[in-house]
Scaffold this active site. Structure first.
Site, PDB file in Angstrom:
ATOM      1  N   ASN A 131       0.890  -1.174  -0.028  1.00 20.34           N
ATOM      2  CA  ASN A 131      -0.108  -0.103  -0.030  1.00 20.34           C
ATOM      3  C   ASN A 131       0.935   1.156  -0.054  1.00 20.34           C
ATOM      4  O   ASN A 131       1.295   1.513   1.001  1.00 20.34           O
ATOM      5  CB  ASN A 131      -0.813  -0.026   1.375  1.00 20.34           C
ATOM      6  CG  ASN A 131      -1.880   1.220   1.540  1.00 20.34           C
ATOM      7  OD1 ASN A 131      -1.771   2.083   0.593  1.00 20.34           O
ATOM      8  ND2 ASN A 131      -2.307   1.402   2.646  1.00 20.34           N
ATOM      9  N   TRP A 132       1.176   1.869  -1.122  1.00 23.69           N
ATOM     10  CA  TRP A 132       1.927   3.053  -1.336  1.00 23.69           C
ATOM     11  C   TRP A 132       1.343   4.214  -0.465  1.00 23.69           C
ATOM     12  O   TRP A 132       2.363   5.340  -0.582  1.00 23.69           O
ATOM     13  CB  TRP A 132       2.385   3.071  -2.760  1.00 23.69           C
ATOM     14  CG  TRP A 132       3.118   2.322  -3.595  1.00 23.69           C
ATOM     15  CD1 TRP A 132       3.484   0.798  -2.939  1.00 23.69           C
ATOM     16  CD2 TRP A 132       3.809   2.182  -4.874  1.00 23.69           C
ATOM     17  NE1 TRP A 132       4.184   0.191  -3.989  1.00 23.69           N
ATOM     18  CE2 TRP A 132       4.459   1.086  -4.916  1.00 23.69           C
ATOM     19  CE3 TRP A 132       3.835   3.252  -5.750  1.00 23.69           C
ATOM     20  CZ2 TRP A 132       5.108   0.700  -6.214  1.00 23.69           C
ATOM     21  CZ3 TRP A 132       4.373   2.928  -6.947  1.00 23.69           C
ATOM     22  CH2 TRP A 132       4.972   1.690  -7.026  1.00 23.69           C
ATOM     23  N   LYS A 133       0.340   4.246  -0.549  1.00 26.17           N
ATOM     24  CA  LYS A 133      -0.480   5.630   0.188  1.00 26.17           C
ATOM     25  C   LYS A 133      -0.019   6.698  -0.900  1.00 26.17           C
ATOM     26  O   LYS A 133       0.100   6.383  -2.065  1.00 26.17           O
ATOM     27  CB  LYS A 133       0.109   5.787   1.550  1.00 26.17           C
ATOM     28  CG  LYS A 133      -0.190   4.630   2.463  1.00 26.17           C
ATOM     29  CD  LYS A 133      -0.032   4.799   3.823  1.00 26.17           C
ATOM     30  CE  LYS A 133      -0.281   3.209   4.656  1.00 26.17           C
ATOM     31  NZ  LYS A 133      -0.186   3.412   6.096  1.00 26.17           N
ATOM     32  N   HIS A 135      -9.328   1.185   4.351  1.00 24.73           N
ATOM     33  CA  HIS A 135      -8.354   1.416   5.430  1.00 24.73           C
ATOM     34  C   HIS A 135      -8.567   2.495   6.372  1.00 24.73           C
ATOM     35  O   HIS A 135      -9.392   3.236   6.461  1.00 24.73           O
ATOM     36  CB  HIS A 135      -7.378   2.064   4.386  1.00 24.73           C
ATOM     37  CG  HIS A 135      -5.942   2.194   5.234  1.00 24.73           C
ATOM     38  ND1 HIS A 135      -5.545   3.205   5.776  1.00 24.73           N
ATOM     39  CD2 HIS A 135      -4.891   1.082   5.189  1.00 24.73           C
ATOM     40  CE1 HIS A 135      -4.080   2.995   6.150  1.00 24.73           C
ATOM     41  NE2 HIS A 135      -3.855   1.532   5.773  1.00 24.73           N
ATOM     42  N   GLU A 142      -6.942   4.872   7.579  1.00 24.31           N
ATOM     43  CA  GLU A 142      -6.905   6.429   7.107  1.00 24.31           C
ATOM     44  C   GLU A 142      -8.073   6.945   6.468  1.00 24.31           C
ATOM     45  O   GLU A 142      -8.320   8.050   6.563  1.00 24.31           O
ATOM     46  CB  GLU A 142      -5.542   6.644   6.361  1.00 24.31           C
ATOM     47  CG  GLU A 142      -4.333   6.410   7.127  1.00 24.31           C
ATOM     48  CD  GLU A 142      -3.248   5.853   6.529  1.00 24.31           C
ATOM     49  OE1 GLU A 142      -3.031   5.976   5.119  1.00 24.31           O
ATOM     50  OE2 GLU A 142      -2.264   5.249   7.229  1.00 24.31           O
ATOM     51  N   GLU A 180      -5.691  -4.574  10.538  1.00 29.70           N
ATOM     52  CA  GLU A 180      -4.559  -3.741  10.767  1.00 29.70           C
ATOM     53  C   GLU A 180      -5.019  -2.893  12.179  1.00 29.70           C
ATOM     54  O   GLU A 180      -5.676  -1.819  12.020  1.00 29.70           O
ATOM     55  CB  GLU A 180      -4.475  -2.792   9.418  1.00 29.70           C
ATOM     56  CG  GLU A 180      -4.421  -3.329   8.167  1.00 29.70           C
ATOM     57  CD  GLU A 180      -3.535  -2.328   7.265  1.00 29.70           C
ATOM     58  OE1 GLU A 180      -2.520  -2.579   6.767  1.00 29.70           O
ATOM     59  OE2 GLU A 180      -4.380  -1.360   6.844  1.00 29.70           O
ATOM     60  N   GLY A 235       2.041   2.536  10.458  1.00 32.58           N
ATOM     61  CA  GLY A 235       3.026   3.614  10.515  1.00 32.58           C
ATOM     62  C   GLY A 235       3.864   4.143  11.636  1.00 32.58           C
ATOM     63  O   GLY A 235       4.327   5.191  11.624  1.00 32.58           O
ATOM     64  N   SER A 270       3.234  -1.868  10.499  1.00 32.10           N
ATOM     65  CA  SER A 270       4.445  -1.801  10.528  1.00 32.10           C
ATOM     66  C   SER A 270       5.345  -3.351  10.489  1.00 32.10           C
ATOM     67  O   SER A 270       6.396  -3.566  10.979  1.00 32.10           O
ATOM     68  CB  SER A 270       5.110  -1.476  11.938  1.00 32.10           C
ATOM     69  OG  SER A 270       4.627  -0.091  12.156  1.00 32.10           O
ATOM     70  N   GLY A 323       2.736  -1.194   4.377  1.00 34.40           N
ATOM     71  CA  GLY A 323       2.744   0.490   3.846  1.00 34.40           C
ATOM     72  C   GLY A 323       4.192   0.811   3.609  1.00 34.40           C
ATOM     73  O   GLY A 323       4.892   0.530   2.663  1.00 34.40           O
ATOM     74  N   GLY A 324       4.879   1.391   4.763  1.00 34.22           N
ATOM     75  CA  GLY A 324       6.300   2.181   4.660  1.00 34.22           C
ATOM     76  C   GLY A 324       7.166   0.794   3.954  1.00 34.22           C
ATOM     77  O   GLY A 324       7.986   1.521   2.943  1.00 34.22           O
TER      78      GLY A 324
HETATM   79  P1  PGA Z   1       2.896   0.556   7.577  1.00 39.68           P
HETATM   80  O1  PGA Z   1       1.136   0.694   6.820  1.00 39.68           O
HETATM   81  O2  PGA Z   1       3.127  -0.865   7.067  1.00 39.68           O
HETATM   82  O3  PGA Z   1       3.303   1.689   6.993  1.00 39.68           O
HETATM   83  O4  PGA Z   1       2.531   0.419   9.014  1.00 39.68           O
HETATM   84  C1  PGA Z   1       0.268  -0.466   6.724  1.00 39.68           C
HETATM   85  C2  PGA Z   1      -0.973   0.049   6.104  1.00 39.68           C
HETATM   86  O5  PGA Z   1      -1.587   1.144   6.466  1.00 39.68           O
HETATM   87  O6  PGA Z   1      -1.428  -0.699   5.381  1.00 39.68           O
END
Ligand code: PGA
Length: 250
Positions: free
Chosen positions: A9-11, A95, A97, A167, A173, A212, A233-234
């Protein structure tokens, strides 16, 4: 046997140049013989680039969000059929967010899940509790509520064509990963809610962990019996780091 899925998930990250290099790196690093399925979910505007770079490779791509509508006067929105038209296999829905920053309710998430399936996309349905909810012993209640909103509207049969991502919001994050035991407990709980409706569907539904996850902790998380992959994500923004997780899922 559930085939593991590792989805990036590149956001809202990546220039065209950086993304091209990342996609090239992923393409070069994944092997057709890999047991795990690999997916990337770039920002909308980079989806054509992902389609171009990954076409003919074992990797697939998807969106991070979609409109509930098919087309029409919805300025700034992107629909399921549009994502499908660019070869998307998956789309992330609900998600945290989107839920917290953009006010997506359980009902809206359920509607998006239906819109995704109607367009021939596989929704990756995200669920998870905040730190406050965990500390108040609300984890199972919250996750059940988020899941049941979709189950009630679309039925257990719809999960033949869906993926769930657990999640924990406090792990996204933050560098604070759930322990493998904490994650497994919630994954088992999610599967038990599916089992209550249909045992076969429950056994075949992939439940990813997200929050994470990185190269150094992926192996022990993925070793848990009810963790079937990761939503990353990251750590999905660097080819080598992402590929390390993909290999850990093999
Ligand atoms: P993260 O994000 O790996 O940066 O914690 C995961 C996500 O939000 O899907």
């Amino acid at each position: 046997m559930r085939r593991p899925l590792v989805a990036g998930n590149w956001k809202m990250n990546g220039s065209r140049t950086e993304s091209a290099a990342l996609l090239d790196g992923i393409r070069k690093g994944i092997s057709a013989a890999s047991r795990a399925e690999v997916a990337v979910c770039p920002p909308y505007i980079l989806i054509p680039l992902a389609a171009e770079k990954l076409a003919g490779s074992p990797a697939v791509w998807g969106g991070q969000n979609l409109s509930v509508h098919k087309s029409g006067a919805y300025t700034g929105e992107i629909s399921g059929p549009m994502l499908r038209d660019y070869g998307c296999t998956y789309v992330i829905v609900g998600h945290s967010e989107r839920r917290t920053l953009y006010g997506e309710t359980d009902a809206m998430v359920a509607e998006k899940y239906g819109a995704a399936q109607a367009a021939g996309l596989i929704p990756i349905l995200c669920v998870g509790e905040t730190l406050q909810e965990r500390e108040a012993n609300q984890t199972e209640a919250v996750v059940a509520r988020q899941l049941e909103a979709v189950l009630d509207q679309h039925g257990i049969g719809s999960f033949k064509n869906a993926v769930i991502a657990y999640e924990p919001v406090w792990a996204i994050g933050t560098g604070k990963t759930a322990t493998p035991q904490q994650a497994q407990e919630v994954h088992r709980f999610i599967r038990s809610r599916l089992t209550a409706r249909d045992k076969t569907v429950a056994e075949n539904t992939r439940i990813l962990y997200g929050g994470s996850m990185k190269g150094s902790n992926a192996k022990e998380l993925l070793a848990q019996p009810d963790i079937d992959g990761g939503l990353i994500g990251g750590a999905s923004l660097q080819a080598e780091e992402f590929l390390t997780i993909c290999r850990a899922a093999d």
